[in-house]
Write an enzyme that holds these catalytic residues in place. Structure first.
Site, mmCIF file in Angstrom:
data_model
loop_
_atom_site.group_PDB
_atom_site.id
_atom_site.type_symbol
_atom_site.label_atom_id
_atom_site.label_comp_id
_atom_site.label_asym_id
_atom_site.label_seq_id
_atom_site.Cartn_x
_atom_site.Cartn_y
_atom_site.Cartn_z
ATOM 1 C CB THR A 159 -1.175 -3.128 10.693
ATOM 2 O OG1 THR A 159 -2.527 -3.857 10.256
ATOM 3 C CG2 THR A 159 -0.248 -3.401 9.796
ATOM 4 C CG LEU A 160 1.199 1.400 11.732
ATOM 5 C CD1 LEU A 160 0.763 2.826 11.357
ATOM 6 C CD2 LEU A 160 2.745 1.279 11.260
ATOM 7 N N GLY A 172 0.687 -1.167 -0.091
ATOM 8 C CA GLY A 172 0.067 0.033 -0.149
ATOM 9 C C GLY A 172 0.769 1.215 -0.029
ATOM 10 C CG PHE A 226 -12.786 0.425 1.646
ATOM 11 C CD1 PHE A 226 -12.164 -0.422 2.969
ATOM 12 C CD2 PHE A 226 -12.263 0.339 0.826
ATOM 13 C CE1 PHE A 226 -11.028 -1.172 2.628
ATOM 14 C CE2 PHE A 226 -11.247 -0.691 0.268
ATOM 15 C CZ PHE A 226 -10.726 -1.511 1.373
ATOM 16 C CG ASP A 279 -9.060 0.923 9.289
ATOM 17 O OD1 ASP A 279 -9.861 1.681 9.581
ATOM 18 O OD2 ASP A 279 -9.537 -0.296 8.898
ATOM 19 C CD GLU A 330 0.485 0.667 6.734
ATOM 20 O OE1 GLU A 330 0.858 0.798 5.463
ATOM 21 O OE2 GLU A 330 0.004 0.019 7.376
ATOM 22 C CG ASP A 331 -1.890 1.707 3.153
ATOM 23 O OD1 ASP A 331 -1.503 1.358 4.184
ATOM 24 O OD2 ASP A 331 -2.162 0.869 2.225
ATOM 25 C CE LYS A 389 -10.390 3.837 6.848
ATOM 26 N NZ LYS A 389 -11.144 2.938 6.149
ATOM 27 C CG ASP A 415 -5.819 -3.739 -2.171
ATOM 28 O OD1 ASP A 415 -5.355 -3.042 -0.998
ATOM 29 O OD2 ASP A 415 -6.066 -4.568 -2.149
ATOM 30 N NE ARG A 423 -2.085 -3.127 -4.016
ATOM 31 C CZ ARG A 423 -2.290 -3.439 -2.791
ATOM 32 N NH1 ARG A 423 -2.027 -2.325 -1.997
ATOM 33 N NH2 ARG A 423 -2.502 -4.636 -2.431
ATOM 34 N N GLY A 434 -5.209 0.413 13.814
ATOM 35 C CA GLY A 434 -3.902 0.726 14.537
ATOM 36 C C GLY A 434 -3.276 -0.497 14.834
HETATM 37 P P1 IMP Z 1 -5.010 -1.641 10.637
HETATM 38 O O1 IMP Z 1 -4.529 -2.662 11.157
HETATM 39 O O2 IMP Z 1 -6.729 -1.560 10.974
HETATM 40 O O3 IMP Z 1 -4.664 -0.263 11.126
HETATM 41 O O4 IMP Z 1 -5.210 -1.648 9.165
HETATM 42 C C1 IMP Z 1 -4.222 -0.820 8.104
HETATM 43 C C2 IMP Z 1 -4.353 -1.469 6.970
HETATM 44 O O5 IMP Z 1 -5.589 -1.989 6.296
HETATM 45 C C3 IMP Z 1 -3.702 -0.561 5.963
HETATM 46 O O6 IMP Z 1 -2.334 -0.820 5.713
HETATM 47 C C4 IMP Z 1 -4.599 -0.994 4.730
HETATM 48 O O7 IMP Z 1 -3.688 -2.086 3.953
HETATM 49 C C5 IMP Z 1 -5.851 -1.571 5.256
HETATM 50 N N1 IMP Z 1 -6.923 -0.558 5.151
HETATM 51 C C6 IMP Z 1 -7.516 0.050 6.140
HETATM 52 N N2 IMP Z 1 -8.387 0.913 5.689
HETATM 53 C C7 IMP Z 1 -8.385 0.893 4.186
HETATM 54 C C8 IMP Z 1 -9.139 1.431 3.274
HETATM 55 O O8 IMP Z 1 -9.954 2.625 3.323
HETATM 56 N N3 IMP Z 1 -8.726 1.305 1.948
HETATM 57 C C9 IMP Z 1 -7.723 0.198 1.503
HETATM 58 N N4 IMP Z 1 -7.079 -0.490 2.693
HETATM 59 C C10 IMP Z 1 -7.271 -0.163 3.801
HETATM 60 MG MG MG Z 2 -1.295 -1.865 3.996
#
Ligand code: IMP
Ligand code: MG
Length: 174
Positions: free
Chosen positions: A105-106, A42, A150, A101, A97-98, A129, A157, A163, A103
């Site tokens: 993953t990070l 991303g 979204f 959301d 990071e892209d 977000k 993607d 993308r 949090g």
């Molecule tokens: P988190 O772990 O929920 O913060 O998710 C982060 C990951 O979810 C990002 O790196 C994206 O790959 C994916 N993601 C979250 N929201 C979106 C969105 O609105 N569009 C596309 N990918 C998203």
């Molecule tokens: Mg991602």
């Protein structure tokens, strides 16, 4: 396709903001041992445009992780599919990071990278977000805060598509 993509952030707005963030990074990391770690896939468009505007010596590396949101895996919420190549010991690491959301993953990626003993570890995300957070996660550098929609484009993607769009658009079901 059963959806349309409505433009949310134009190519011009993206480029202007990306340059601003780049200059902040350039100022903050002057004289430091900067290594930028992009999360595949991303972050690629953002990372490329961002770092072209950071005028200093820096290294680039990549990680790929898969989300385990809601999963039962005991090792954490993400699985490391590709680790960084570089030795991060004593380096000033900036995760690219892209979008932030929930949090989750990070949170996992930061915990993992901290075991490598960097001098510093910060986060730069194109989008944020904050309304969707499940854990506390604050990015030091954020391009745009967006509402709970979204979004796709500029690296992000929906089912691996879109993308390549040069702008950020929101997915609207027909
Ligand atoms: P988190 O772990 O929920 O913060 O998710 C982060 C990951 O979810 C990002 O790196 C994206 O790959 C994916 N993601 C979250 N929201 C979106 C969105 O609105 N569009 C596309 N990918 C998203
Ligand atoms: Mg991602």
């Amino acid at each position: 396709m059963d959806y349309v993509i409505e433009k949310m952030i134009s190519e011009e707005a993206l480029q202007t903001r990306v340059r601003e963030v780049a200059k902040e990074i350039e100022k903050d990391y002057a004289g430091k041992n900067l290594i930028c770690v992009g999360l595949l896939k991303g972050s690629i468009m953002f990372m490329a445009d961002l770092l072209k505007n950071v005028d200093m010596d820096l290294a680039m590396d990549f990680m790929k992780v898969s989300s385990y949101h809601g999963g039962t895996d005991s090792t954490g919420v993400v699985k490391i599919l590709k680790d960084v190549d570089a030795d991060l010991t004593g380096k000033d690491v900036l995760i690219i990071e892209d979008i932030i959301d929930t949090g989750l993953t990070l949170e996992s990626v930061k915990k993992f990278l901290l075991t490598k003993q960097p001098n510093s570890l910060k986060v730069c995300s194109l989008l944020d977000k904050p309304s969707r957070r499940k854990v506390e996660m604050v990015g030091e550098y954020i391009g745009f805060e967006i509402p709970d929609e979204f979004v796709v484009g500029y690296g992000l993607d929906y089912d691996e598509l879109h993308r390549n769009l040069p702008y950020i658009g929101k997915v609207v079901k027909k």
